[in-house]
Design a protein around this motif. Structure first.
Motif, PDB file in Angstrom:
ATOM      1  N   UNK A  52       1.769 -29.112 -16.024  1.00  0.00           N
ATOM      2  CA  UNK A  52       2.115 -27.630 -15.867  1.00  0.00           C
ATOM      3  C   UNK A  52       2.269 -26.722 -17.377  1.00  0.00           C
ATOM      4  N   UNK A  53       3.184 -27.691 -18.008  1.00  0.00           N
ATOM      5  CA  UNK A  53       3.408 -26.566 -19.322  1.00  0.00           C
ATOM      6  C   UNK A  53       1.940 -26.792 -20.082  1.00  0.00           C
TER       7      UNK A  53
ATOM      8  N   UNK B 168      -3.587 -20.563 -22.493  1.00  0.00           N
ATOM      9  CA  UNK B 168      -4.887 -20.190 -22.259  1.00  0.00           C
ATOM     10  C   UNK B 168      -6.018 -21.384 -22.138  1.00  0.00           C
ATOM     11  N   UNK B 169      -6.748 -21.288 -21.187  1.00  0.00           N
ATOM     12  CA  UNK B 169      -7.667 -22.495 -21.073  1.00  0.00           C
ATOM     13  C   UNK B 169      -8.460 -22.700 -22.128  1.00  0.00           C
ATOM     14  N   UNK B 170      -9.259 -21.625 -22.731  1.00  0.00           N
ATOM     15  CA  UNK B 170      -9.991 -21.787 -23.947  1.00  0.00           C
ATOM     16  C   UNK B 170      -9.363 -22.272 -24.892  1.00  0.00           C
ATOM     17  N   UNK B 171      -8.217 -21.683 -25.096  1.00  0.00           N
ATOM     18  CA  UNK B 171      -7.604 -22.220 -26.320  1.00  0.00           C
ATOM     19  C   UNK B 171      -7.169 -23.584 -26.398  1.00  0.00           C
ATOM     20  N   UNK B 172      -7.011 -24.038 -25.046  1.00  0.00           N
ATOM     21  CA  UNK B 172      -6.806 -25.697 -25.022  1.00  0.00           C
ATOM     22  C   UNK B 172      -7.844 -26.415 -25.470  1.00  0.00           C
TER      23      UNK B 172
ATOM     24  N   UNK C 234       4.767 -36.682 -15.039  1.00  0.00           N
ATOM     25  CA  UNK C 234       3.387 -36.175 -15.533  1.00  0.00           C
ATOM     26  C   UNK C 234       2.772 -34.846 -15.196  1.00  0.00           C
ATOM     27  N   UNK C 235       3.075 -34.409 -13.981  1.00  0.00           N
ATOM     28  CA  UNK C 235       2.795 -33.108 -13.462  1.00  0.00           C
ATOM     29  C   UNK C 235       3.638 -32.192 -13.897  1.00  0.00           C
TER      30      UNK C 235
ATOM     31  N   UNK D 173      -2.789 -25.207  -8.794  1.00  0.00           N
ATOM     32  CA  UNK D 173      -2.389 -24.236  -9.952  1.00  0.00           C
ATOM     33  C   UNK D 173      -2.979 -24.800 -11.324  1.00  0.00           C
ATOM     34  N   UNK D 174      -4.296 -25.064 -11.522  1.00  0.00           N
ATOM     35  CA  UNK D 174      -4.960 -25.439 -12.840  1.00  0.00           C
ATOM     36  C   UNK D 174      -4.676 -27.051 -13.036  1.00  0.00           C
TER      37      UNK D 174
END
Length: 254
Positions: A193-194, A199-203, A188-189, A11-12
């Motif tokens: 997850x939070x 959004x991945x690109x925003x991160x 940590x997980x 899950x990412x």
């Protein structure tokens, strides 16, 4: 043969575990190259939004493999430098959480410092023993450590080689929180997850901004550290004596 590195992606979130527990996850050439390869692969995967980096108990990472260093000398150091695994953690575009489950010493400490932030087990401890071993830091220690804890604590740790436990690490800002050992990976997980919900690109863009500002002020210092570490040849006669002393000390503290 036991795998020296474990990778689990769900899950990412990628959980990466250094897996040489019998050697306290010290960096063998196989582990160093495996870690670099895995981190590059995960960083290139847009489905992976955050990486959690930890070690198989009882340690996070003891740093350089002192037995290999004493036995193989320049060849061993060249293999570690070629892998670039120590500096690479801090160069990733993907956010990295360090889940420090035990000792993070010297090169292992530098790996931890490359993470965006650290969550520590109550069994975690940290030390910079580069000077005691007789090898200059080349993975960002002299820049990343004072950035986290201030110049006074950074120099104190590097000059003395003293071990900082989890409670002190929290007080001086080295870690963001300390949890019960058995809860570490789960916590940590949970935080990962939070992060992965964003959004991945925003991160990546937010991290890029942080990194760009940091690089603008620290880039020259990192370059100087790298040049000095590469140019200085360890005293191999003294290294064996240092290795024995440090290993005896580590056994008492890890």
């Amino acid at each position: 043969m036991t795998e020296t590195l474990l990778v689990d992606v769900r899950d990412g979130v990628a959980l990466v575990t250094l897996n040489r527990p019998q050697a306290r996850n010290a960096l063998s050439p196989d582990l160093a190259h495996g870690l670099s390869s895995a981190l590059r692969r995960l960083d290139a995967d847009n489905a992976v939004r955050v990486i959690v980096l930890t070690g198989a108990d009882p340690a996070f990472c003891a740093g350089l493999d002192l037995k290999s260093l004493a036995a193989d000398g320049p060849a061993y150091l060249e293999a570690i430098r070629e892998s670039n695994c120590i500096r690479l953690v801090g160069e990733l575009a993907t956010p990295v959480i360090g889940a420090v489950n035990g000792a993070a010493f010297t090169g292992g400490f530098e790996i931890a410092l490359g993470c965006d932030f650290l969550i520590a087990s109550d069994r975690a401890n940290f030390a910079d023993t580069h000077a005691r071993v007789g090898v200059l830091p080349g993975g960002g220690m002299t820049v990343r450590l004072p950035d986290r804890v201030g110049p006074g604590w950074a120099r104190r740790m590097s000059f003395t080689g003293d071990v900082v436990d989890a409670d002190l690490a929290l007080r001086i800002g080295l870690v963001t929180e300390v949890v019960a050992h058995d809860d570490l990976v789960g916590r940590a997980l949970e935080v990962a997850r939070r992060i992965a919900d964003t959004d991945g690109q925003m991160l990546r863009s937010v991290k890029q901004i942080y990194d760009a500002g940091w690089d603008a002020t620290t880039g020259p210092a990192l370059a100087v550290e790298g040049e000095m570490a590469t140019a200085t040849t360890p005293d191999w006669d003294a290294l064996e004596s240092n290795r024995r002393n440090v290993m005896a000390s580590n056994r008492a503290q890890l």
